[in-house]
Design a protein around this motif. Structure first.
Motif, mmCIF file in Angstrom:
data_model
loop_
_atom_site.group_PDB
_atom_site.id
_atom_site.type_symbol
_atom_site.label_atom_id
_atom_site.label_comp_id
_atom_site.label_asym_id
_atom_site.label_seq_id
_atom_site.Cartn_x
_atom_site.Cartn_y
_atom_site.Cartn_z
ATOM 1 N N ALA A 221 35.198 -8.505 0.559
ATOM 2 C CA ALA A 221 34.785 -7.784 1.592
ATOM 3 C C ALA A 221 33.211 -7.945 1.782
ATOM 4 O O ALA A 221 32.694 -8.446 2.704
ATOM 5 N N GLN A 222 32.361 -8.201 0.438
ATOM 6 C CA GLN A 222 31.132 -8.453 0.682
ATOM 7 C C GLN A 222 30.889 -9.917 0.922
ATOM 8 O O GLN A 222 30.023 -10.045 1.638
ATOM 9 N N GLU B 285 29.484 -13.064 7.942
ATOM 10 C CA GLU B 285 29.227 -12.560 8.930
ATOM 11 C C GLU B 285 27.922 -12.594 9.659
ATOM 12 O O GLU B 285 27.324 -12.861 10.799
ATOM 13 N N ASN B 286 27.067 -12.227 8.722
ATOM 14 C CA ASN B 286 25.447 -12.028 9.055
ATOM 15 C C ASN B 286 24.577 -13.207 8.795
ATOM 16 O O ASN B 286 23.361 -13.003 8.638
ATOM 17 N N LYS C 70 31.163 -10.145 4.613
ATOM 18 C CA LYS C 70 30.034 -9.378 5.642
ATOM 19 C C LYS C 70 28.803 -10.360 5.256
ATOM 20 O O LYS C 70 28.232 -10.268 6.552
ATOM 21 N N GLU C 71 28.560 -10.924 4.181
ATOM 22 C CA GLU C 71 27.430 -12.064 4.137
ATOM 23 C C GLU C 71 27.766 -13.121 5.249
ATOM 24 O O GLU C 71 26.720 -13.663 5.624
ATOM 25 N N GLU D 137 19.506 -3.028 5.398
ATOM 26 C CA GLU D 137 20.358 -2.000 4.846
ATOM 27 C C GLU D 137 19.765 -0.356 4.827
ATOM 28 O O GLU D 137 18.347 -0.214 4.560
#
Length: 70
Positions: free
Chosen positions: A52-53, A59-60, A56-57, A67
């Motif tokens: 998941a991390q 995606e960004n 997310k990384e 944060e």
């Protein structure tokens, strides 16, 4: 587009002469396409295994992310 490059060899004997010719570019392109297809399939499999991390990384990527520490 690249022209077809070929490799030629001539066999000469007292009773016969034989010429062999093999086109290199289409064969090379086929090999490259197979390799790239395999890599794309590996990438797709790896994409499904991202945490998941990591997702997310990914995606960004290239964006500043602020944060909340609240």
């Amino acid at each position: 587009m690249a022209s077809n490059t070929s490799l030629s060899a001539v066999y000469t004997a007292p009773q016969a002469t034989e010429t062999f010719e093999h086109s290199l570019v289409p064969k090379l392109q086929d090999q490259i396409n197979v390799l790239l297809t395999e890599r794309m399939e590996e990438d797709k499999k790896m994409q499904g295994q991202l945490s998941a991390q990591e997702a997310k990384e990914e995606e960004n990527y290239g964006e500043e992310v602020v944060e909340d520490d609240a």
